[in-house]
Design a protein around this motif. Structure first.
Motif, PDB file in Angstrom:
ATOM      1  N   ALA A 113      27.299  -7.679  24.964  1.00 42.42           N
ATOM      2  CA  ALA A 113      28.276  -6.829  24.659  1.00 42.42           C
ATOM      3  C   ALA A 113      28.520  -6.647  23.267  1.00 42.42           C
ATOM      4  O   ALA A 113      28.750  -5.448  22.794  1.00 42.42           O
ATOM      5  N   ALA A 114      27.990  -7.628  22.345  1.00 43.06           N
ATOM      6  CA  ALA A 114      28.055  -7.486  20.808  1.00 43.06           C
ATOM      7  C   ALA A 114      26.881  -6.366  20.380  1.00 43.06           C
ATOM      8  O   ALA A 114      27.476  -5.430  19.625  1.00 43.06           O
ATOM      9  N   VAL A 115      25.984  -6.468  21.105  1.00 42.58           N
ATOM     10  CA  VAL A 115      24.948  -5.291  20.844  1.00 42.58           C
ATOM     11  C   VAL A 115      25.258  -3.837  21.264  1.00 42.58           C
ATOM     12  O   VAL A 115      25.261  -3.032  20.669  1.00 42.58           O
ATOM     13  N   ALA A 116      25.960  -3.858  22.440  1.00 41.28           N
ATOM     14  CA  ALA A 116      26.566  -2.583  22.907  1.00 41.28           C
ATOM     15  C   ALA A 116      27.626  -2.148  21.928  1.00 41.28           C
ATOM     16  O   ALA A 116      27.856  -0.625  22.004  1.00 41.28           O
ATOM     17  N   ARG A 117      28.510  -3.148  21.040  1.00 44.82           N
ATOM     18  CA  ARG A 117      29.390  -2.452  20.190  1.00 44.82           C
ATOM     19  C   ARG A 117      28.765  -1.842  18.932  1.00 44.82           C
ATOM     20  O   ARG A 117      29.442  -1.284  18.306  1.00 44.82           O
ATOM     21  N   LEU A 118      27.523  -2.000  18.612  1.00 45.53           N
ATOM     22  CA  LEU A 118      26.856  -1.627  17.502  1.00 45.53           C
ATOM     23  C   LEU A 118      26.768  -0.024  17.504  1.00 45.53           C
ATOM     24  O   LEU A 118      26.743   0.379  18.822  1.00 45.53           O
ATOM     25  N   PRO A 119      26.899   0.884  16.528  1.00 44.92           N
ATOM     26  CA  PRO A 119      26.669   1.996  16.553  1.00 44.92           C
ATOM     27  C   PRO A 119      24.991   2.394  16.898  1.00 44.92           C
ATOM     28  O   PRO A 119      24.423   1.568  16.832  1.00 44.92           O
ATOM     29  N   LEU A 120      24.894   3.384  17.381  1.00 41.16           N
ATOM     30  CA  LEU A 120      23.682   3.774  17.963  1.00 41.16           C
ATOM     31  C   LEU A 120      22.600   3.666  17.254  1.00 41.16           C
ATOM     32  O   LEU A 120      21.549   3.039  17.790  1.00 41.16           O
ATOM     33  N   GLY A 121      22.473   3.952  15.943  1.00 41.13           N
ATOM     34  CA  GLY A 121      21.285   3.963  15.108  1.00 41.13           C
ATOM     35  C   GLY A 121      21.025   2.405  14.770  1.00 41.13           C
ATOM     36  O   GLY A 121      20.002   2.016  14.829  1.00 41.13           O
ATOM     37  N   MET A 151      15.620  -0.491   7.235  1.00 44.78           N
ATOM     38  CA  MET A 151      16.143  -1.567   6.492  1.00 44.78           C
ATOM     39  C   MET A 151      17.585  -1.635   6.411  1.00 44.78           C
ATOM     40  O   MET A 151      18.062  -3.017   6.916  1.00 44.78           O
ATOM     41  N   SER A 152      18.157  -0.713   6.007  1.00 43.37           N
ATOM     42  CA  SER A 152      19.623  -0.853   5.915  1.00 43.37           C
ATOM     43  C   SER A 152      20.233  -1.005   7.199  1.00 43.37           C
ATOM     44  O   SER A 152      21.261  -1.648   7.565  1.00 43.37           O
ATOM     45  N   ARG A 153      19.897  -0.235   8.153  1.00 43.69           N
ATOM     46  CA  ARG A 153      20.556  -0.180   9.570  1.00 43.69           C
ATOM     47  C   ARG A 153      20.265  -1.780  10.062  1.00 43.69           C
ATOM     48  O   ARG A 153      21.219  -2.133  10.935  1.00 43.69           O
ATOM     49  N   ARG A 158      22.555  -6.689  11.990  1.00 43.48           N
ATOM     50  CA  ARG A 158      22.613  -8.184  11.833  1.00 43.48           C
ATOM     51  C   ARG A 158      24.017  -8.784  11.187  1.00 43.48           C
ATOM     52  O   ARG A 158      24.430  -9.622  11.689  1.00 43.48           O
ATOM     53  N   ALA A 159      24.369  -8.036  10.349  1.00 41.86           N
ATOM     54  CA  ALA A 159      25.752  -8.677   9.859  1.00 41.86           C
ATOM     55  C   ALA A 159      26.857  -8.305  10.799  1.00 41.86           C
ATOM     56  O   ALA A 159      27.515  -9.091  10.780  1.00 41.86           O
ATOM     57  N   LEU A 164      30.614 -10.511  14.830  1.00 43.90           N
ATOM     58  CA  LEU A 164      31.021 -10.443  16.158  1.00 43.90           C
ATOM     59  C   LEU A 164      30.759 -11.801  16.894  1.00 43.90           C
ATOM     60  O   LEU A 164      31.947 -11.957  17.653  1.00 43.90           O
ATOM     61  N   LEU A 165      29.709 -12.510  16.698  1.00 47.04           N
ATOM     62  CA  LEU A 165      29.393 -13.568  17.367  1.00 47.04           C
ATOM     63  C   LEU A 165      29.871 -14.634  16.605  1.00 47.04           C
ATOM     64  O   LEU A 165      29.801 -16.056  17.212  1.00 47.04           O
ATOM     65  N   ASP A 166      30.394 -14.842  15.524  1.00 46.97           N
ATOM     66  CA  ASP A 166      30.971 -16.128  14.552  1.00 46.97           C
ATOM     67  C   ASP A 166      32.195 -16.278  15.220  1.00 46.97           C
ATOM     68  O   ASP A 166      33.226 -15.643  15.005  1.00 46.97           O
ATOM     69  N   PRO A 167      32.619 -17.542  15.734  1.00 51.46           N
ATOM     70  CA  PRO A 167      33.747 -17.750  16.211  1.00 51.46           C
ATOM     71  C   PRO A 167      34.903 -18.062  14.976  1.00 51.46           C
ATOM     72  O   PRO A 167      36.108 -17.795  15.378  1.00 51.46           O
TER      73      PRO A 167
END
Length: 182
Positions: A113-121, A151-153, A158-159, A164-167
């Protein structure tokens, strides 16, 4: 000999890429039927253009590049394609943190779900580098973007995933109240 001429030397290699292509397509679109259609179109185009491939060592990257073009064609046909450079890097998540998930399936669902929230690029670069273990130069070639953009994307993805995953970033700070007991 006749079957080799008719079927070609790359057929087993092309067919063997189906699971990899499906994983990548599903990670990009989160729709099993669409992912299967994209993979089928990729395999069809790869088979039709197999004469262009001179070195079987680059077959994997070549086929993922074709998949990327099929995915972009699909997005363009739907006319909801945005330039990823115009997107803001801020993401808001209301999903549970991984620690709130009790078992492995729930943790996997939270990450997906967190990966799905990332922009496409960012999602494309993250899946190719971190999940499929392509090198930066290979990803740049597949997506037809500069290595610095890869590298920037990846750094931004990752950030964003970390936040998103840090409680701690999702829950308001809890203040302990002290009271005097006599």
């Amino acid at each position: 000999m006749i079957s080799r001429l008719l079927l070609g030397p790359f057929r087993p290699g092309i067919e063997a890429q189906r699971p990899l292509l499906y994983r990548i397509a599903y990670a990009w679109c989160h729709d099993p039927a669409l992912a299967d259609d994209l993979v089928q179109e990729t395999l069809s185009k790869a088979w039709a253009r197999r004469a262009q491939l001179r070195d079987e060592a680059v077959l994997k990257g070549w086929m993922v590049s074709i998949l990327n073009h099929c995915w972009l064609d699909y997005l363009r046909s739907r006319r909801d394609f945005d330039d990823v450079d115009d997107w803001q890097d801020e993401l808001v998540s209301h999903a549970d943190s991984p620690e709130a998930c009790c078992n492995r399936e729930e943790v996997v669902a939270c990450v997906r779900a967190a990966v799905a929230r990332l922009p496409l690029g960012q999602r494309q670069v993250l899946t190719l580098v971190d999940l499929e273990e392509f090198g930066y130069a290979e990803v740049a070639g597949i997506l037809d973007i500069p290595v610095g953009t890869v590298m920037s994307r990846l750094s931004r993805a990752r950030a964003s995933l970390k936040s998103l995953l840090d409680p701690a970033t999702q829950q308001p700070a809890v203040r302990t109240l002290l009271r005097s007991v006599k």
